[in-house]
Design an enzyme around this catalytic site. Sequence first.
Site, PDB file in Angstrom:
ATOM      1  CE  LYS A 174      -2.057   2.652   2.270  1.00 38.23           C
ATOM      2  NZ  LYS A 174      -1.858   4.065   1.767  1.00 38.23           N
ATOM      3  CD  GLU A 250      12.516   3.482   9.508  1.00 31.42           C
ATOM      4  OE1 GLU A 250      13.199   4.752  10.424  1.00 31.42           O
ATOM      5  OE2 GLU A 250      12.786   3.584   8.339  1.00 31.42           O
ATOM      6  CB  CYS A 284      12.645   8.573   9.293  1.00 34.63           C
ATOM      7  SG  CYS A 284      14.006   7.166   8.167  1.00 34.63           S
ATOM      8  CD  GLU A 381      10.406  12.317  12.176  1.00 37.16           C
ATOM      9  OE1 GLU A 381       8.694  11.875  11.938  1.00 37.16           O
ATOM     10  OE2 GLU A 381      10.867  11.658  11.892  1.00 37.16           O
TER      11      GLU A 381
HETATM   12  P1  NAI Z   1       1.878   8.633   7.835  1.00 30.88           P
HETATM   13  O1  NAI Z   1       2.713   8.029   9.127  1.00 30.88           O
HETATM   14  O2  NAI Z   1       0.580   8.811   8.152  1.00 30.88           O
HETATM   15  O3  NAI Z   1       1.720   7.574   6.977  1.00 30.88           O
HETATM   16  C1  NAI Z   1       2.390   6.748   6.235  1.00 30.88           C
HETATM   17  C2  NAI Z   1       1.225   6.074   5.522  1.00 30.88           C
HETATM   18  O4  NAI Z   1       1.201   5.078   6.376  1.00 30.88           O
HETATM   19  C3  NAI Z   1       1.201   6.177   4.548  1.00 30.88           C
HETATM   20  O5  NAI Z   1       1.153   5.173   3.490  1.00 30.88           O
HETATM   21  C4  NAI Z   1      -0.533   6.517   5.049  1.00 30.88           C
HETATM   22  O6  NAI Z   1      -1.581   6.094   3.623  1.00 30.88           O
HETATM   23  C5  NAI Z   1      -0.289   5.104   5.537  1.00 30.88           C
HETATM   24  N1  NAI Z   1      -1.279   5.615   6.496  1.00 30.88           N
HETATM   25  C6  NAI Z   1      -2.154   6.633   7.604  1.00 30.88           C
HETATM   26  N2  NAI Z   1      -3.103   6.146   8.576  1.00 30.88           N
HETATM   27  C7  NAI Z   1      -2.899   4.464   8.499  1.00 30.88           C
HETATM   28  C8  NAI Z   1      -3.721   3.688   9.191  1.00 30.88           C
HETATM   29  N3  NAI Z   1      -4.402   4.276  10.083  1.00 30.88           N
HETATM   30  N4  NAI Z   1      -3.375   2.522   8.916  1.00 30.88           N
HETATM   31  C9  NAI Z   1      -2.980   1.934   7.767  1.00 30.88           C
HETATM   32  N5  NAI Z   1      -1.954   2.624   7.352  1.00 30.88           N
HETATM   33  C10 NAI Z   1      -2.127   4.337   7.281  1.00 30.88           C
HETATM   34  O7  NAI Z   1       2.945   9.642   8.056  1.00 30.88           O
HETATM   35  P2  NAI Z   1       1.919  11.399   7.254  1.00 30.88           P
HETATM   36  O8  NAI Z   1       0.791  11.503   7.537  1.00 30.88           O
HETATM   37  O9  NAI Z   1       2.111  11.372   5.426  1.00 30.88           O
HETATM   38  O10 NAI Z   1       3.367  12.548   7.687  1.00 30.88           O
HETATM   39  C11 NAI Z   1       2.953  12.702   9.296  1.00 30.88           C
HETATM   40  C12 NAI Z   1       4.857  12.668   9.593  1.00 30.88           C
HETATM   41  O11 NAI Z   1       4.754  11.864   9.863  1.00 30.88           O
HETATM   42  C13 NAI Z   1       5.340  13.683   8.548  1.00 30.88           C
HETATM   43  O12 NAI Z   1       5.511  14.949   9.239  1.00 30.88           O
HETATM   44  C14 NAI Z   1       6.898  12.603   9.730  1.00 30.88           C
HETATM   45  O13 NAI Z   1       6.677  13.612  10.731  1.00 30.88           O
HETATM   46  C15 NAI Z   1       6.428  11.702   9.772  1.00 30.88           C
HETATM   47  N6  NAI Z   1       7.032  10.609   8.962  1.00 30.88           N
HETATM   48  C16 NAI Z   1       8.177   9.700   8.912  1.00 30.88           C
HETATM   49  C17 NAI Z   1       8.492   8.932   8.062  1.00 30.88           C
HETATM   50  C18 NAI Z   1       9.895   8.076   8.555  1.00 30.88           C
HETATM   51  O14 NAI Z   1      10.372   7.719   7.287  1.00 30.88           O
HETATM   52  N7  NAI Z   1      10.218   7.766   9.138  1.00 30.88           N
HETATM   53  C19 NAI Z   1       8.033   8.823   6.661  1.00 30.88           C
HETATM   54  C20 NAI Z   1       6.740  10.356   6.335  1.00 30.88           C
HETATM   55  C21 NAI Z   1       5.800  10.805   7.278  1.00 30.88           C
END
Ligand code: NAI
Length: 477
Positions: A174, A250, A284, A381
């Site tokens: 996904k 992660e 990250c 973050e």
């Molecule tokens: P997110 O963690 O909400 O999204 C990442 C993935 O999870 C996307 O594919 C999203 O569709 C999916 N997702 C979201 N809610 C879900 C749920 N309830 N069940 C299953 N899958 C779900 O991150 P988002 O909203 O894009 O960004 C918000 C913050 O997260 C950023 O500002 C950053 O701080 C952090 N982030 C950290 C990352 C990393 O590499 N550690 C990568 C992306 C975001």
Amino acid sequence: MKKYQHYINGEWLDTSDKEIIPVLNPANEELIGEITCGKEADINHAVEAAKKAYNSRILVDMNPMERAKLMRGIAEELRKISKEGGALLCAENGKLLSSSINEFIEAANYFDYYSGLTDKIEGQTIPVNSQVMDYTIYEPYGVSGHIVPWNFPISMVARSLACSFAAGNSTVIKPAELTPLATHSFFAQAIHNAGVPAGLINIVTGYGNEAGAALTAHPDVAQITFTGSVKTGKTILRAAAERAVPAVVELGGKSAAVVLPDADIDKVVNATKIGIFSQAGQICSAMSRMIVHKSIKQEVLDKLSKLAGSIKVGPGDEEGVELTPVISEEQLQKIENYARSGLQAGANVISGGNRIDRKGYFFEPTIYSEVKPEMTIAQEEIFGPFLSILDYEDHEEAVHIANDTEYGLAAGVFTRDVDMATKTAALLNGGQVYVNSWFTGSIATPFGGYKQSGYSREKGQQAIKSYLQLKNIGIQL
Ligand code: NAI
Ligand code: MG
């Protein structure tokens, strides 16, 4: 306008729903493509295809050498399309074109690397007694579900998929709704062209709370992998706990570089450039905090201010650009809020602090000094080109500040003294510690977090174990 489709059971399909996800170019806010929005029914379809493919045992029973060959074929296909695929990735993510092309190359490298493990998944024999022959074997879980973020859409798909595939699982991916296009077109095409049997790899994009949640809740998904925010990570862990299935997580970071008084300051400057300004800080393990000894603080600030002033900002496909846009308007506003909160809390602006007045989601290269450990910008973050600088007097204090967040993904130390480097590295909370640089790791080096940054390890040889379960067999002789 190109409309993209889902990749299920070896075919490109529209989803069950009419809803469309529009995808914008972060550098100019223009619509570059759209994809039909995956819903629960589409996830069910993909999981069903994956389960059927798994139960056919086509991958499980494949000679390990043949499985490796298939993976090297995927790698070759990914290299072939790296330029065109990279161009689309650059348009949907905003990162540098060179980094976008490199993601396809890195994805290829993941398949090559893990192809080398298919015939090395070895069990043990265990002495029970002379009348029992006892041994262990590793088996795949079945259907593995992967939820991918938008910052490395291609290399992160490959990171978990190559392990999962090498271990013999079927996979449903996904992608992030912000960056699905290169995954659904070029990446899926590479898998298809390499001759991966239908159903072993499926790709469905939808919103996290719909498609993502349906994938983690599906009774036939036996293992989950997630990279993204701590908040969403915890939601996913709860869903996994509900069904008692394992999850690789992660999560984010707030990684600190500790700069000791004898540090080579040019190395600190170089590390800052790659550590927090590459990919607009949306990594990250970004170097989002720096903890500098008071005796060299002024010199460090002067050099970093010069660095920030020299950075060329622009779209990822423009010659010479170093700082690209952030992913979305929402992300840009989040960074603006942090910049404001830092000012209100009493931090000092060394450079930047504002969005840039032009089309696209550009934020200035930003450095704040006089940051105190309890400030929000020292704890949360930010995920932008934003460095918070704190200072310290003695070593113990520096380590304490570095470890004083809920995160523990990466950390770093700058010193010319090898004893101090190893001593500090041992004291820092982080799954990876860099000395006199940043991002020294590779595909072969284990990567993952301490504390709330998650507990799994990806990359390296041990990562494949997350996609395998252990069986013990005893034979009464
Ligand atoms: P997110 O963690 O909400 O999204 C990442 C993935 O999870 C996307 O594919 C999203 O569709 C999916 N997702 C979201 N809610 C879900 C749920 N309830 N069940 C299953 N899958 C779900 O991150 P988002 O909203 O894009 O960004 C918000 C913050 O997260 C950023 O500002 C950053 O701080 C952090 N982030 C950290 C990352 C990393 O590499 N550690 C990568 C992306 C975001
Ligand atoms: Mg979210």
